[in-house]
Design a protein around this motif. Structure first.
Motif, PDB file in Angstrom:
ATOM      1  N   PHE A   5      -2.534   2.540 -13.662  1.00 60.84           N
ATOM      2  CA  PHE A   5      -2.372   1.163 -14.095  1.00 60.84           C
ATOM      3  C   PHE A   5      -2.491   0.271 -12.864  1.00 60.84           C
ATOM      4  N   TYR A   6      -3.466  -0.628 -12.852  1.00 55.00           N
ATOM      5  CA  TYR A   6      -3.702  -1.506 -11.715  1.00 55.00           C
ATOM      6  C   TYR A   6      -3.363  -2.945 -12.104  1.00 55.00           C
ATOM      7  N   MET A   7      -2.650  -3.620 -11.221  1.00 53.59           N
ATOM      8  CA  MET A   7      -2.316  -5.021 -11.434  1.00 53.59           C
ATOM      9  C   MET A   7      -2.740  -5.805 -10.199  1.00 53.59           C
ATOM     10  N   THR A   8      -3.170  -7.032 -10.416  1.00 47.44           N
ATOM     11  CA  THR A   8      -3.515  -7.901  -9.294  1.00 47.44           C
ATOM     12  C   THR A   8      -2.733  -9.205  -9.414  1.00 47.44           C
ATOM     13  N   THR A   9      -2.606  -9.879  -8.300  1.00 50.72           N
ATOM     14  CA  THR A   9      -1.927 -11.170  -8.287  1.00 50.72           C
ATOM     15  C   THR A   9      -2.578 -12.068  -7.248  1.00 50.72           C
ATOM     16  N   LYS A  10      -2.486 -13.365  -7.471  1.00 56.40           N
ATOM     17  CA  LYS A  10      -2.979 -14.326  -6.496  1.00 56.40           C
ATOM     18  C   LYS A  10      -1.869 -14.770  -5.548  1.00 56.40           C
ATOM     19  N   LEU A  11      -0.651 -14.288  -5.790  1.00 54.26           N
ATOM     20  CA  LEU A  11       0.466 -14.638  -4.917  1.00 54.26           C
ATOM     21  C   LEU A  11       0.238 -14.044  -3.528  1.00 54.26           C
ATOM     22  N   ARG A  12       0.525 -14.828  -2.504  1.00 54.38           N
ATOM     23  CA  ARG A  12       0.322 -14.346  -1.136  1.00 54.38           C
ATOM     24  C   ARG A  12       1.268 -13.210  -0.789  1.00 54.38           C
ATOM     25  N   ASN A  13       2.516 -13.335  -1.183  1.00 53.78           N
ATOM     26  CA  ASN A  13       3.511 -12.328  -0.829  1.00 53.78           C
ATOM     27  C   ASN A  13       4.428 -12.081  -2.030  1.00 53.78           C
ATOM     28  N   PRO A  14       3.949 -11.349  -3.020  1.00 51.36           N
ATOM     29  CA  PRO A  14       4.793 -11.127  -4.207  1.00 51.36           C
ATOM     30  C   PRO A  14       6.023 -10.304  -3.849  1.00 51.36           C
ATOM     31  N   HIS A  15       7.135 -10.606  -4.506  1.00 48.87           N
ATOM     32  CA  HIS A  15       8.380  -9.893  -4.255  1.00 48.87           C
ATOM     33  C   HIS A  15       8.665  -8.955  -5.423  1.00 48.87           C
ATOM     34  N   TYR A  16       8.959  -7.721  -5.101  1.00 52.57           N
ATOM     35  CA  TYR A  16       9.333  -6.730  -6.101  1.00 52.57           C
ATOM     36  C   TYR A  16      10.696  -6.179  -5.739  1.00 52.57           C
ATOM     37  N   LEU A  17      11.499  -5.874  -6.738  1.00 52.20           N
ATOM     38  CA  LEU A  17      12.784  -5.247  -6.492  1.00 52.20           C
ATOM     39  C   LEU A  17      12.556  -3.910  -5.795  1.00 52.20           C
ATOM     40  N   PRO A  18      13.460  -3.501  -4.911  1.00 52.99           N
ATOM     41  CA  PRO A  18      13.279  -2.215  -4.223  1.00 52.99           C
ATOM     42  C   PRO A  18      13.132  -1.044  -5.193  1.00 52.99           C
ATOM     43  N   GLU A  19      13.823  -1.110  -6.326  1.00 53.80           N
ATOM     44  CA  GLU A  19      13.728  -0.029  -7.312  1.00 53.80           C
ATOM     45  C   GLU A  19      12.319   0.083  -7.882  1.00 53.80           C
ATOM     46  N   VAL A  20      11.608  -1.035  -7.960  1.00 55.29           N
ATOM     47  CA  VAL A  20      10.229  -1.038  -8.451  1.00 55.29           C
ATOM     48  C   VAL A  20       9.281  -0.657  -7.326  1.00 55.29           C
ATOM     49  N   ALA A  21       9.520  -1.195  -6.140  1.00 56.26           N
ATOM     50  CA  ALA A  21       8.614  -0.975  -5.016  1.00 56.26           C
ATOM     51  C   ALA A  21       8.478   0.500  -4.645  1.00 56.26           C
ATOM     52  N   VAL A  22       9.524   1.303  -4.825  1.00 53.43           N
ATOM     53  CA  VAL A  22       9.433   2.717  -4.463  1.00 53.43           C
ATOM     54  C   VAL A  22       8.671   3.519  -5.511  1.00 53.43           C
TER      55      VAL A  22
END
Length: 90
Positions: A24-41
């Protein structure tokens, strides 16, 4: 997650069966998107505006994940634990 021995993914309110080869691929135009650490790992983030040293760090992470999954798991657990501790301190 597994339910009844079948791999599933939660999409909105529905549980959907999926294959291990699914990506599953997602893209964003945000320069620095923030993800919760639980999601980022649980995901692989790829920044196309990366510096050479940042690319080295990302590639090292991929190599460690493939060759030493135990270290990758330990790192992920430490990230989640650190996030929980930071929430407790606030």
């Amino acid at each position: 997650f597994k339910q009844g021995g079948v791999n599933q993914i939660r999409l909105g309110d529905a549980n959907i069966e999926y294959s291990d080869s699914f990506r599953f691929y997602m893209t964003t135009k945000l320069r620095n998107p923030h993800y919760l650490p639980e999601v980022a790992v649980k995901v692989t983030l790829l920044n196309f505006m990366i510096t050479p040293s940042g690319l080295e760090d990302q590639l090292l992470g991929v190599v460690v994940r493939e060759e030493r999954p135990d270290l990758e798991q330990q790192k992920n657990e430490l990230i989640v634990e650190s996030a929980k501790n930071n929430r407790i301190l606030k």
